[in-house]
Design a protein around this motif. Structure first.
Motif, PDB file in Angstrom:
ATOM      1  N   ARG B 301       0.858  -1.182   0.000  1.00 38.38           N
ATOM      2  CA  ARG B 301       0.000   0.000   0.000  1.00 38.38           C
ATOM      3  C   ARG B 301       0.898   1.238   0.000  1.00 38.38           C
ATOM      4  O   ARG B 301       2.078   1.160   0.340  1.00 38.38           O
ATOM      5  CB  ARG B 301      -0.921   0.023   1.201  1.00 38.38           C
ATOM      6  CG  ARG B 301      -0.210   0.077   2.548  1.00 38.38           C
ATOM      7  CD  ARG B 301      -1.043   0.801   3.572  1.00 38.38           C
ATOM      8  NE  ARG B 301      -1.174   2.198   3.209  1.00 38.38           N
ATOM      9  CZ  ARG B 301      -2.338   2.845   3.115  1.00 38.38           C
ATOM     10  NH1 ARG B 301      -3.458   2.248   3.378  1.00 38.38           N
ATOM     11  NH2 ARG B 301      -2.379   4.124   2.776  1.00 38.38           N
ATOM     12  N   LEU B 363       2.930  -0.206   7.653  1.00 39.59           N
ATOM     13  CA  LEU B 363       2.835  -1.656   7.837  1.00 39.59           C
ATOM     14  C   LEU B 363       1.478  -2.030   8.437  1.00 39.59           C
ATOM     15  O   LEU B 363       0.854  -3.009   8.047  1.00 39.59           O
ATOM     16  CB  LEU B 363       3.951  -2.149   8.766  1.00 39.59           C
ATOM     17  CG  LEU B 363       5.365  -2.146   8.196  1.00 39.59           C
ATOM     18  CD1 LEU B 363       6.343  -2.611   9.255  1.00 39.59           C
ATOM     19  CD2 LEU B 363       5.447  -3.045   6.969  1.00 39.59           C
ATOM     20  N   LEU B 364       1.037  -1.201   9.389  1.00 36.10           N
ATOM     21  CA  LEU B 364      -0.232  -1.476  10.058  1.00 36.10           C
ATOM     22  C   LEU B 364      -1.385  -1.403   9.060  1.00 36.10           C
ATOM     23  O   LEU B 364      -2.283  -2.248   9.055  1.00 36.10           O
ATOM     24  CB  LEU B 364      -0.441  -0.462  11.184  1.00 36.10           C
ATOM     25  CG  LEU B 364      -1.726  -0.630  12.004  1.00 36.10           C
ATOM     26  CD1 LEU B 364      -1.624  -1.887  12.848  1.00 36.10           C
ATOM     27  CD2 LEU B 364      -1.960   0.573  12.899  1.00 36.10           C
ATOM     28  N   GLY B 366      -1.214  -1.727   5.879  1.00 35.98           N
ATOM     29  CA  GLY B 366      -1.084  -2.614   4.730  1.00 35.98           C
ATOM     30  C   GLY B 366      -1.065  -4.067   5.148  1.00 35.98           C
ATOM     31  O   GLY B 366      -1.443  -4.428   6.259  1.00 35.98           O
ATOM     32  N   GLN B 367      -0.616  -4.889   4.216  1.00 35.22           N
ATOM     33  CA  GLN B 367      -0.512  -6.315   4.493  1.00 35.22           C
ATOM     34  C   GLN B 367       0.904  -6.707   4.121  1.00 35.22           C
ATOM     35  O   GLN B 367       1.290  -6.621   2.955  1.00 35.22           O
ATOM     36  CB  GLN B 367      -1.536  -7.060   3.637  1.00 35.22           C
ATOM     37  CG  GLN B 367      -1.552  -8.548   3.861  1.00 35.22           C
ATOM     38  CD  GLN B 367      -2.216  -8.908   5.189  1.00 35.22           C
ATOM     39  OE1 GLN B 367      -3.276  -8.402   5.520  1.00 35.22           O
ATOM     40  NE2 GLN B 367      -1.573  -9.760   5.958  1.00 35.22           N
ATOM     41  N   LEU B 368       1.678  -7.113   5.108  1.00 38.96           N
ATOM     42  CA  LEU B 368       3.101  -7.321   4.851  1.00 38.96           C
ATOM     43  C   LEU B 368       3.338  -8.561   3.998  1.00 38.96           C
ATOM     44  O   LEU B 368       2.878  -9.653   4.316  1.00 38.96           O
ATOM     45  CB  LEU B 368       3.856  -7.465   6.179  1.00 38.96           C
ATOM     46  CG  LEU B 368       5.370  -7.649   6.011  1.00 38.96           C
ATOM     47  CD1 LEU B 368       6.012  -6.366   5.533  1.00 38.96           C
ATOM     48  CD2 LEU B 368       6.008  -8.101   7.302  1.00 38.96           C
ATOM     49  N   ARG B 370       6.248 -10.931   2.983  1.00 49.27           N
ATOM     50  CA  ARG B 370       7.596 -11.176   3.480  1.00 49.27           C
ATOM     51  C   ARG B 370       8.580 -11.277   2.335  1.00 49.27           C
ATOM     52  O   ARG B 370       8.286 -11.871   1.304  1.00 49.27           O
ATOM     53  CB  ARG B 370       7.625 -12.473   4.261  1.00 49.27           C
ATOM     54  CG  ARG B 370       6.883 -12.329   5.558  1.00 49.27           C
ATOM     55  CD  ARG B 370       7.359 -13.375   6.495  1.00 49.27           C
ATOM     56  NE  ARG B 370       6.378 -13.596   7.534  1.00 49.27           N
ATOM     57  CZ  ARG B 370       6.518 -14.574   8.411  1.00 49.27           C
ATOM     58  NH1 ARG B 370       7.527 -15.395   8.330  1.00 49.27           N
ATOM     59  NH2 ARG B 370       5.615 -14.718   9.357  1.00 49.27           N
TER      60      ARG B 370
END
Lengths: 323, 583
Positions: B301, B363-364, B366-368, B370
């Motif tokens: 995002r 990060l919060l 969005g969707q991390l 890896r």
């Protein structure tokens, strides 16, 4: 495992004469307290921040996360550091005036001058007599002593971690530090500013004594040198003058009055040789005179190895006898 | 210039113009254009000025210097592994630590940011080149000469021996050999190179943006580069003045710093640290810039708080010029000065915190996903927070009286610089490497080298905090037994070799045969852009345009859309999505 090693070293009871955490002086105690407070707070903040990061990175998707983000940025980025740092400044800075410009009681002061790579020490007693010494500092317990710091060569820094913080010795300036030991014992001081090749070998023993023991020691140190006790030592005394050692070194009560090297009037009474580089023993004294560069690279003292073992031992016996 | 094509429109990149020129004319134009951008061949290759070539040389050379500095560090760690070790002589040890500091600061940390920016900035802001290609090349060659001169000196036992901040009078009257002159003259070249690159990058960001990309839309990377380049422009002149004065003192006996002739040694310290403190942020900000590019990609995002990030980067830049005295807390300055600079130094935590929490917020929200770069980013952030916290500790003047010039400070500065700059750089290397040769780096080896770096780093530097508190001063070539330093130093040395073991693994990342290859298409007419990823094949092998292109440039008779990383997110391919869509 790393944590275990660090914690055991931090809290263990090994010999740590240079440790800033085993405080033996009022200022060092205060700074150590400040350190533990800051470390505790830092550990809590680190754990909190890392947990928050893990939550943000791994946690389930938060509903309407967008609504919380301004709060996160302002709260974590602005409000939290502002509050924490204000508290920290309020906690840490009030001790500054005493650390920097402590009132001097006027009883005893010491002038220390940094050389490459040793310490010129002069005790200025209230009676008015100045006593020149070198490479060792002794302090009376519970008394604030003013130390004036100078250097006529490069920048050094005078540091006795157990008693107080460090202050630089800057050519062309006189800086001050005041020491107030709270515990008797033997500690160590060192040069903290890189001052040339043998910077690592520029330390000194620090002994904190009870008042009467200190007064006794100072009275002894103010005396001229003892006469040699043995014939070997007497021969050493002659050699000392014949070989021109007196051009650099002073031994009060003899014609040796040089001021380039350290005063040797009571060199035998000191706890170490060559600025806490060697133990003060016969064999080390012989080696030091013969080859100073071996113990202390680039040392300015010329080597006297050409004198031969017999003469070197006589010299060493004379010097060790100067108690 | 045409308006942006509507997003998502699946039109061809090369829309015909309304009145196309005759084919012959068009071919001639194309040929002329290609000739202008052609990379010279043969020995003339070294006269190239294209940013892709010069940038690559620049990055490669800084990495070579990084390795050299690392080898020097290993030599020091070997020497300090045990008490009274004689692996290096006292004199050689002084040369080694002086070069290690100078190389890492001036030949790696600052130039790598300029090198990476020269390489990628034009692509990021949709320009073909930086404004002054010859200036980039000039800067590179000045840097190469100065750096080689400085590093080479140690092989002739003539390296500087004054520590990387070269305090006079030690470095003026007390070291009459050529070492300090090599430092001062070598640095003149490096300073020129740094300023040349700074000018290039400032003008590049401000003047080479394409139509439609307003300053509040540029990729965050460009903002950080702008701030850092301005800082170089203002921070280096005091250093240049200082080095000239010191060389005048050495060569002609003009006493600027020597008290014997009426000078003052503190003048050098002020000049040096007015440069030296901003320098830390010159190193740190461009690395955060890489984090600012990687985090939105990984979080899938756009960045949260673009304006907050920009303002706090500028704020950090301003504040960093008002902190230099905290390097001089023990010089006997009055208490009120110390208190003021203590407060100012801790204040820098606020803009830094804002940037940190903007990344967390991204990060919060969005969707991390890896990936190895994100591993480096998270490892770097967790390390950097430790460095920041110990930074607040040493910024408190009373504690600084104990910690100054000890291994505590050594540990602190390495935690800040490795956590804040080297980890993000490795993340950036991994992230952008496909732009160099179209190949991804090995995921497997990337992970392995991350853990080696992370564990090695912590094992090396965490014990140094303790050895500093136990009284170990910096720059000692030996230490006696009986001070409880032996175990700590041995652990540090072991850690240093673990850290060093990561470098073959890192070098091997590009050689893993199992990695997939990204096929990158050159854009017709713009060979200089060919190493930049403009288009990636979709799963059917057909080219698709990036969805977030914001404009178009005219090239020959074709209108070519370009993709950029804007505040809406990053459009470089993430390695883990190789071969698939790019977004």
């Amino acid at each position: 495992m790393l944590v275990v090693v660090l914690v055991s070293t931090l809290t263990g009871c090994h010999a740590r004469p240079l440790s800033a955490l085993d405080a033996a002086g009022r200022d060092a105690e205060e700074i150590a307290r400040l350190f533990w407070w800051m470390t505790g707070a830092a550990a809590i903040i680190w754990v909190a921040v890392i947990s928050l990061t893990m939550y943000c990175a791994r946690g389930p998707r938060v509903q309407n996360a967008q609504r919380f983000t301004p709060l996160l940025i302002v709260g974590g980025g602005v409000a939290l550091p502002a509050v924490v740092l204000t508290a920290l400044l309020a906690l840490g800075l009030p001790s500054l005036p005493r650390l920097v410009d402590a009132p001097w009681t006027g009883h005893l002061s010491i002038a220390v001058s940094g050389e490459q790579w040793w310490w010129r020490v002069r005790y200025l007693t209230p009676a008015g007599g100045d006593i020149d010494l070198a490479n060792e500092i002794r302090l009376p317990i519970g008394e604030r002593v003013d130390v004036s710091l100078t250097s006529d060569n490069v920048i050094h820094s005078f540091w006795i971690p157990a008693i107080s913080g460090k202050v630089d010795m800057i050519p062309g300036r006189t800086t001050h530090l005041s020491l107030e030991p709270t515990r008797t014992g033997t500690f160590r001081g060192t040069c903290a500013e890189y001052c040339g090749t043998s910077h690592a070998l520029m330390a000194f023993p620090v002994v904190v004594l009870e008042h009467d023991a200190f007064d006794r020691w100072l009275a002894e140190q103010s005396q001229p040198a003892q006469a040699p006790a043995t014939s070997q030592a007497a021969r050493g005394g002659e050699l000392f003058l014949e070989n021109g050692c007196g051009a650099c070194h002073t031994i009060r009560g003899t014609p040796a009055a040089g001021v380039i090297g350290p005063d040797l009037t009571h060199v035998g009474s000191r706890m170490s040789l060559a600025a806490a580089t060697l133990p003060n023993e016969m064999a080390h004294m012989v080696n030091w005179i013969a080859e100073p560069e071996r113990a202390k690279p680039a040392a300015h003292m010329p080597a006297f190895g050409m004198l031969g073992a017999e003469q070197l031992h006589a010299l060493a016996a004379y010097l060790i006898g100067l108690r | 210039m045409s308006a942006s094509p509507s997003p998502g429109a699946r039109s061809s990149d090369a829309d015909p113009l309304d009145n196309p020129p005759p084919p012959a004319l068009r071919r001639a134009q194309e040929e002329r254009l290609l000739r202008a951008w052609k990379i010279p061949t043969g020995w003339r290759y070294w006269s190239a000025v294209n940013n892709t070539v010069v940038g690559l040389w620049y990055v490669a050379l800084t990495l070579v210097f990084f390795l050299f500095g690392g080898i020097l560090a290993l030599a020091m760690r070997l020497q300090l592994a045990g008490a009274g070790n004689d692996f290096l002589s006292a004199d050689l040890y002084s040369q080694v630590f002086t070069l290690h500091g100078s190389v890492m600061m001036f030949l790696f940390a600052i130039p790598i940011f300029e090198a990476v920016s020269i390489m990628f900035l034009p692509q990021m802001i949709g320009a073909r080149e930086l404004p002054f290609p010859r200036l980039s090349a000039f800067g590179f060659w000045a840097f190469a000469i100065g750096g080689t001169f400085l590093c080479g000196s140690i092989f002739f036992n003539a390296a500087p021996r004054g520590g990387w901040f070269m305090y006079p009078p030690l470095t003026s009257a007390y070291q009459p050999d050529i070492g300090a002159d090599i430092w001062l003259l070598g640095f003149s070249f490096i300073e020129v190179a740094a300023i040349a690159a700074a000018v290039e990058l400032i003008v590049g960001v401000l003047k080479c943006r394409p139509p439609g990309m307003r300053l509040n839309l540029v990729p965050l990377y460009a903002w950080y580069v702008l701030v850092a380049a301005f800082m170089v422009l203002f921070a280096f002149p005091p250093l240049i003045a200082g080095t000239i004065l010191l060389e005048l003192e050495r060569a002609f006996g003009w006493p600027f710093f020597s008290p014997a002739g009426g000078g003052d040694p503190l003048l050098w310290q002020h000049l040096f640290w007015i440069f030296g403190h901003p320098e830390v942020y010159i190193i740190f900000l461009p690395s955060v810039a890489l984090v600012a590019m990687i985090v939105p990609t990984a979080a899938q995002r756009p960045i949260v708080g673009y304006s907050w990030v920009v303002l706090s980067a500028i704020g950090t830049g301003f504040l960093s010029f008002g902190l230099w005295v905290h390097h001089m807390f023990t010089t006997g300055l009055p208490g009120i000065t110390l208190a003021l600079f203590s407060a100012a130094s801790t204040a820098v935590a606020i803009p830094t915190g804002v940037q940190f929490f903007c990344f967390l917020a991204t990060l919060l929200a969005g969707q991390l996903a890896r990936s190895v770069p994100m591993l480096y980013v998270l490892g770097g952030l967790s390390t950097f927070v430790i460095g920041g916290l110990t930074g607040v500790m040493v910024a408190m003047a009373p504690f600084n009286f104990q910690a100054h010039d000890t291994f505590f400070v050594v540990a602190h500065l390495h935690t800040v610089l490795i956590g804040g700059a080297v980890f993000p750089l490795l993340a950036g290397l991994y992230y952008y490497f496909p732009l160099v040769n179209g190949k991804l780096l090995s995921d497997r080896l990337g992970r392995a080298s991350f853990w080696l770096v992370f564990i090695g780093f912590n094992v090396t530097f965490m014990p140094m905090h303790v050895s500093g508190l136990l009284g170990m001063p910096r720059r000692v070539f030996t230490y006696p037994t009986g001070l409880s330093w032996e175990t700590l130093n041995l652990v540090s040395t072991i850690g240093a070799f673990v850290l060093a073991a990561a470098s073959p693994s890192s070098c091997g990342m590009s050689c893993d045969p199992r990695v997939r290859r990204l096929t990158l298409h050159a854009i017709p007419g713009t060979p200089v852009l060919s190493s930049g990823c403009r288009r990636c094949p979709d799963s059917h092998g057909a080219s698709v345009r990036f969805p977030r292109s914001t404009g178009a440039i005219r090239c020959g008779s074709s209108r070519i859309s370009f993709a950029t990383t804007t505040r809406d997110g990053s459009s470089f391919p993430t390695p883990r999505k190789a071969g698939g869509r790019c977004s």
